[in-house]
Design an enzyme around this catalytic site. Sequence first.
Site, PDB file in Angstrom:
ATOM      1  CE1 TYR A  59      -4.257   0.823  -0.370  1.00  0.00           C
ATOM      2  CE2 TYR A  59      -4.430  -1.321   0.689  1.00  0.00           C
ATOM      3  CZ  TYR A  59      -4.993  -0.301  -0.058  1.00  0.00           C
ATOM      4  OH  TYR A  59      -6.278  -0.407  -0.486  1.00  0.00           O
ATOM      5  CD  GLU A  61      -4.837   5.208   0.442  1.00  0.00           C
ATOM      6  OE1 GLU A  61      -4.837   5.927   1.463  1.00  0.00           O
ATOM      7  OE2 GLU A  61      -5.819   4.541   0.086  1.00  0.00           O
ATOM      8  CG  ASP A 212      -6.979  11.068 -24.552  1.00  0.00           C
ATOM      9  OD1 ASP A 212      -6.028  10.268 -24.548  1.00  0.00           O
ATOM     10  OD2 ASP A 212      -8.160  10.730 -24.284  1.00  0.00           O
ATOM     11  CB  THR A 238      -3.242   4.252 -22.386  1.00  0.00           C
ATOM     12  OG1 THR A 238      -3.124   4.242 -23.806  1.00  0.00           O
ATOM     13  CG2 THR A 238      -4.609   4.761 -21.989  1.00  0.00           C
ATOM     14  CE  LYS A 241      -5.939   2.599 -25.984  1.00  0.00           C
ATOM     15  NZ  LYS A 241      -6.039   3.332 -24.697  1.00  0.00           N
ATOM     16  NE  ARG A 247      -5.164  -4.071 -20.154  1.00  0.00           N
ATOM     17  CZ  ARG A 247      -5.535  -3.635 -21.359  1.00  0.00           C
ATOM     18  NH1 ARG A 247      -6.348  -2.606 -21.479  1.00  0.00           N
ATOM     19  NH2 ARG A 247      -5.106  -4.227 -22.444  1.00  0.00           N
TER      20      ARG A 247
HETATM   21  N1  DSN Z   1     -11.488   1.463 -25.796  1.00  0.00           N
HETATM   22  C1  DSN Z   1     -10.128   1.847 -26.014  1.00  0.00           C
HETATM   23  C2  DSN Z   1      -9.770   1.658 -27.452  1.00  0.00           C
HETATM   24  O1  DSN Z   1      -9.903   0.547 -27.889  1.00  0.00           O
HETATM   25  O2  DSN Z   1      -9.371   2.579 -28.152  1.00  0.00           O
HETATM   26  C3  DSN Z   1      -9.941   3.194 -25.584  1.00  0.00           C
HETATM   27  O3  DSN Z   1     -10.432   3.309 -24.289  1.00  0.00           O
END
Ligand code: DSN
Length: 433
Positions: A59, A61, A212, A238, A241, A247
């Site tokens: 933990y 925080e 974003d 993110t 990707k 993730r």
């Molecule tokens: N749902 C994701 C995507 O596949 O682009 C983005 O959140």
Amino acid sequence: MSSPSASPFDRWLADDPEVARLLGEEAARQSTTLQLIASENFTSTAVLAASGSVLTNKYAEGYPGRRYYGGNQVIDEVEDLARRRACGLFGAEHANVQPHAGANANLAVYQALLDPGDTILAMRLDHGGHLTHGSPASITSSIWRFVSYGVSPPTDDPDKPGEIIDFDQVADLARRERPKLIVAGSTAYARIIDPMPFREIADSVGARFLFDAAHPAGLIAGGVHPSPVGVADVVTLTTHKTLRGPRGGAILTGADLARVIDGAVFPGLQGGPLEHVVAAKAVAFAEASTPRFRRYAEQVVANAGALGDALAAEGFRLVSGGTENHQVLLDLRTFDDELTGKVAQEVLDLAGITCNRNTIPDDPRPPFVTSGLRLGSAAETTAGMGTDQMRLVGGLIGRALRRRGDAGALDRVRSEVGELCGAFPPYPELAGT
Ligand code: DSN
């Protein structure tokens, strides 16, 4: 890892054969079928090791040097390392590496910069935006007021095919609606997003600017897309990707917004950070700062181009006429007006080709059905595929969808897919372990 029977999970989870079996089956699915979902990738085994580590037990925080629990000496070093590496990779002054997902990162930014009811100008979901850009189904639209811009209409001119972000519309809406925040970024848009016009429009109306970068983060890190860092007030991303990490999400800002952004992530939105994932993000940030990753990012774009060309030759229409990133967004109607995105996705699943249906701009079909299909090159490029394989994949997709009523033809496509995937295993180092 090439088949369930060879799964290392049987040994690693000897006391839980049910979960071991499922992990083995999923590992086999990932390595024997084509992974063309544009938001997915194959992490390195180093990322897998960090995210499966003892750090999950802790933990923490708070932030490095300011925790609400004892015993965080090592964790502080891990999170500091991840923050330093993120800043180094993207040239940012401050990084928050705690967001559990891109959606949380966006929510935290809204919470940090806005009051409830404030206006946000963002991309329409059905033109490529994200749920957190104000979809009625997202909590974001209950808290803030969204106004949406979209892409320009398609044209018959192959040199100017349209379906690109309509900056006249963005500027008009900004003048009329006076948003407090303008959001750039998308989930289904195959073109480069230039941050500069957004910056200029935001400045002209005194709005903040959020970029974003969930989808192109790896392409930005690899130097093949323009960086919004230092142009936008805040950049969210993110890590799983095109960036090829675990993730999760992250936020990059200037030093001026560091405190308010950190407070919005914790305690504003989240509790304890996932420090095992933070460690895996640190690994991914280091991997993405290598010349090898730059070559990977270039190959991702080249592969998407080859896949798009092959699919155009099969008779599909490419939304916006092509691709400049890792995505290919197909309009299925030129190939077969009866074929929906839903059916195409299901047929391709049977043929061992994993992708997702997607709305296309002004899609006459509902989001659960759609007239489009979204494909991505990031994962199979990691597995080592190049433009020759992408052309082959385009042909396999065309054949499977053309002969979708013929189970034997789909089996033959599936077997060719299996052969192709067998030559490009995503985790060769785990085979036979
Ligand atoms: N749902 C994701 C995507 O596949 O682009 C983005 O959140």
